[in-house]
Design a protein around this motif. Sequence first.
Motif, PDB file in Angstrom:
ATOM      1  N   ASN A  18      50.076  26.182  60.249  1.00 27.62           N
ATOM      2  CA  ASN A  18      49.267  26.468  61.427  1.00 27.62           C
ATOM      3  C   ASN A  18      49.155  27.983  61.614  1.00 27.62           C
ATOM      4  O   ASN A  18      50.143  28.711  61.491  1.00 27.62           O
ATOM      5  N   THR A  19      47.949  28.445  61.890  1.00 29.39           N
ATOM      6  CA  THR A  19      47.724  29.870  62.110  1.00 29.39           C
ATOM      7  C   THR A  19      48.178  30.259  63.504  1.00 29.39           C
ATOM      8  O   THR A  19      47.692  29.695  64.486  1.00 29.39           O
ATOM      9  N   PRO A  20      49.097  31.189  63.620  1.00 32.68           N
ATOM     10  CA  PRO A  20      49.580  31.573  64.955  1.00 32.68           C
ATOM     11  C   PRO A  20      48.526  32.349  65.724  1.00 32.68           C
ATOM     12  O   PRO A  20      47.699  33.063  65.148  1.00 32.68           O
ATOM     13  N   GLU A  21      48.561  32.214  67.039  1.00 28.82           N
ATOM     14  CA  GLU A  21      47.644  32.951  67.894  1.00 28.82           C
ATOM     15  C   GLU A  21      48.162  34.370  68.120  1.00 28.82           C
ATOM     16  O   GLU A  21      49.325  34.679  67.850  1.00 28.82           O
ATOM     17  N   VAL A  22      47.295  35.212  68.626  1.00 31.98           N
ATOM     18  CA  VAL A  22      47.671  36.601  68.883  1.00 31.98           C
ATOM     19  C   VAL A  22      48.771  36.646  69.954  1.00 31.98           C
ATOM     20  O   VAL A  22      48.631  36.051  71.018  1.00 31.98           O
ATOM     21  N   GLY A  23      49.836  37.328  69.645  1.00 33.58           N
ATOM     22  CA  GLY A  23      50.953  37.440  70.573  1.00 33.58           C
ATOM     23  C   GLY A  23      51.984  36.335  70.441  1.00 33.58           C
ATOM     24  O   GLY A  23      53.041  36.401  71.072  1.00 33.58           O
ATOM     25  N   GLU A  24      51.717  35.321  69.623  1.00 31.72           N
ATOM     26  CA  GLU A  24      52.660  34.217  69.438  1.00 31.72           C
ATOM     27  C   GLU A  24      53.793  34.647  68.518  1.00 31.72           C
ATOM     28  O   GLU A  24      53.590  35.317  67.506  1.00 31.72           O
ATOM     29  N   THR A  25      55.003  34.241  68.847  1.00 30.59           N
ATOM     30  CA  THR A  25      56.181  34.596  68.058  1.00 30.59           C
ATOM     31  C   THR A  25      56.355  33.635  66.888  1.00 30.59           C
ATOM     32  O   THR A  25      56.275  32.418  67.058  1.00 30.59           O
ATOM     33  N   VAL A  26      56.570  34.178  65.699  1.00 27.54           N
ATOM     34  CA  VAL A  26      56.826  33.379  64.503  1.00 27.54           C
ATOM     35  C   VAL A  26      58.293  33.539  64.135  1.00 27.54           C
ATOM     36  O   VAL A  26      58.774  34.655  63.909  1.00 27.54           O
ATOM     37  N   SER A  27      59.018  32.462  64.110  1.00 25.18           N
ATOM     38  CA  SER A  27      60.446  32.493  63.836  1.00 25.18           C
ATOM     39  C   SER A  27      60.734  31.846  62.493  1.00 25.18           C
ATOM     40  O   SER A  27      60.251  30.743  62.209  1.00 25.18           O
ATOM     41  N   GLY A  28      61.484  32.533  61.652  1.00 30.58           N
ATOM     42  CA  GLY A  28      61.838  31.996  60.344  1.00 30.58           C
ATOM     43  C   GLY A  28      62.794  32.932  59.627  1.00 30.58           C
ATOM     44  O   GLY A  28      63.345  33.869  60.223  1.00 30.58           O
ATOM     45  N   LEU A  29      62.991  32.691  58.345  1.00 26.39           N
ATOM     46  CA  LEU A  29      63.855  33.529  57.523  1.00 26.39           C
ATOM     47  C   LEU A  29      63.011  34.522  56.740  1.00 26.39           C
ATOM     48  O   LEU A  29      62.000  34.145  56.137  1.00 26.39           O
ATOM     49  N   LEU A  30      63.430  35.784  56.774  1.00 29.79           N
ATOM     50  CA  LEU A  30      62.738  36.821  56.017  1.00 29.79           C
ATOM     51  C   LEU A  30      63.459  37.010  54.691  1.00 29.79           C
ATOM     52  O   LEU A  30      64.627  37.405  54.653  1.00 29.79           O
ATOM     53  N   VAL A  31      62.764  36.721  53.588  1.00 35.51           N
ATOM     54  CA  VAL A  31      63.352  36.780  52.249  1.00 35.51           C
ATOM     55  C   VAL A  31      62.645  37.852  51.443  1.00 35.51           C
ATOM     56  O   VAL A  31      61.406  37.865  51.366  1.00 35.51           O
ATOM     57  N   LYS A  32      63.411  38.750  50.850  1.00 34.53           N
ATOM     58  CA  LYS A  32      62.850  39.805  50.016  1.00 34.53           C
ATOM     59  C   LYS A  32      62.977  39.421  48.554  1.00 34.53           C
ATOM     60  O   LYS A  32      64.064  39.110  48.069  1.00 34.53           O
ATOM     61  N   LYS A  33      61.846  39.434  47.843  1.00 37.19           N
ATOM     62  CA  LYS A  33      61.822  39.136  46.403  1.00 37.19           C
ATOM     63  C   LYS A  33      61.126  40.302  45.718  1.00 37.19           C
ATOM     64  O   LYS A  33      59.929  40.497  45.867  1.00 37.19           O
ATOM     65  N   ALA A  34      61.924  41.092  44.974  1.00 38.45           N
ATOM     66  CA  ALA A  34      61.411  42.312  44.346  1.00 38.45           C
ATOM     67  C   ALA A  34      60.876  43.235  45.433  1.00 38.45           C
ATOM     68  O   ALA A  34      61.619  43.683  46.293  1.00 38.45           O
ATOM     69  N   PHE A  35      59.538  43.468  45.430  1.00 41.83           N
ATOM     70  CA  PHE A  35      58.946  44.345  46.443  1.00 41.83           C
ATOM     71  C   PHE A  35      58.096  43.565  47.442  1.00 41.83           C
ATOM     72  O   PHE A  35      57.294  44.147  48.170  1.00 41.83           O
ATOM     73  N   THR A  36      58.253  42.277  47.503  1.00 46.44           N
ATOM     74  CA  THR A  36      57.490  41.447  48.425  1.00 46.44           C
ATOM     75  C   THR A  36      58.422  40.816  49.455  1.00 46.44           C
ATOM     76  O   THR A  36      59.612  40.622  49.195  1.00 46.44           O
ATOM     77  N   TYR A  37      57.844  40.503  50.600  1.00 45.13           N
ATOM     78  CA  TYR A  37      58.603  39.882  51.681  1.00 45.13           C
ATOM     79  C   TYR A  37      57.921  38.572  52.063  1.00 45.13           C
ATOM     80  O   TYR A  37      56.685  38.511  52.163  1.00 45.13           O
ATOM     81  N   GLN A  38      58.719  37.541  52.262  1.00 48.50           N
ATOM     82  CA  GLN A  38      58.194  36.226  52.633  1.00 48.50           C
ATOM     83  C   GLN A  38      58.954  35.694  53.838  1.00 48.50           C
ATOM     84  O   GLN A  38      60.173  35.860  53.944  1.00 48.50           O
TER      85      GLN A  38
END
Length: 231
Positions: A18-38
Amino acid sequence: MYFYYEKMEKTIGRLAENTPEVGETVSGLLVKKAFTYQIMAPDDLHVFSQLSTANISQRITIAYSGAFGVLKHKLKQIFESVESLPDEESEGPAFRVHEWLTVKYELEKHISLHWRSDPISDMVLDFVVALVLNISREIPKVVVESEEATKTEEENNKKAEKVIHALFVSLFGDVKFGENGKLVISVDGNVAHLHKQSGNVESENEGLRESVRVAFQRIQNAVKPIPLSVS
């Protein structure tokens, strides 16, 4: 030399459905792989990476010479949810505190505490252990001579003060002694002053003021219950 570059995080898995709306908080795990972040949901961690999540279950056995029902009664005075467990599930007398901690009667004069490691459960465990140790030390005794009774009461009051301070530390963390016997509780930059004699709490933060007031009332009921008259 200074290098400037933009960091972009991509949302994948369930969080990308689902595409979040402007100002909506997205909660999850931030994973770094090489030079990218997911950013991904915890349940998707093993799908999009080589990492995985796990729960740590812990167990401790401590000495307890009091009645098992007394411990349950005192915890009921402090926690809102203390439920007995069926014998088929626990293989003996046991109860659960707020789904965080399970207390079992194992052997004579011993109980075991079972909990899943997380910040809240660890805090509840520290509180219960302090209460168990306090009950073991404060077994009621009838003192006949008045002088001995006065001395015992003073010693019990001093011990109760130490227990109250220890329990507040286990609940709120930063607890110090202030002027005129006050307790100064600091949580996330908010400060509360507790008058132990009257039970009044002073704080600009209404939530912290109410939490300290309720905690002190319940701790007082457990540490200093209404005395029974001796006939």
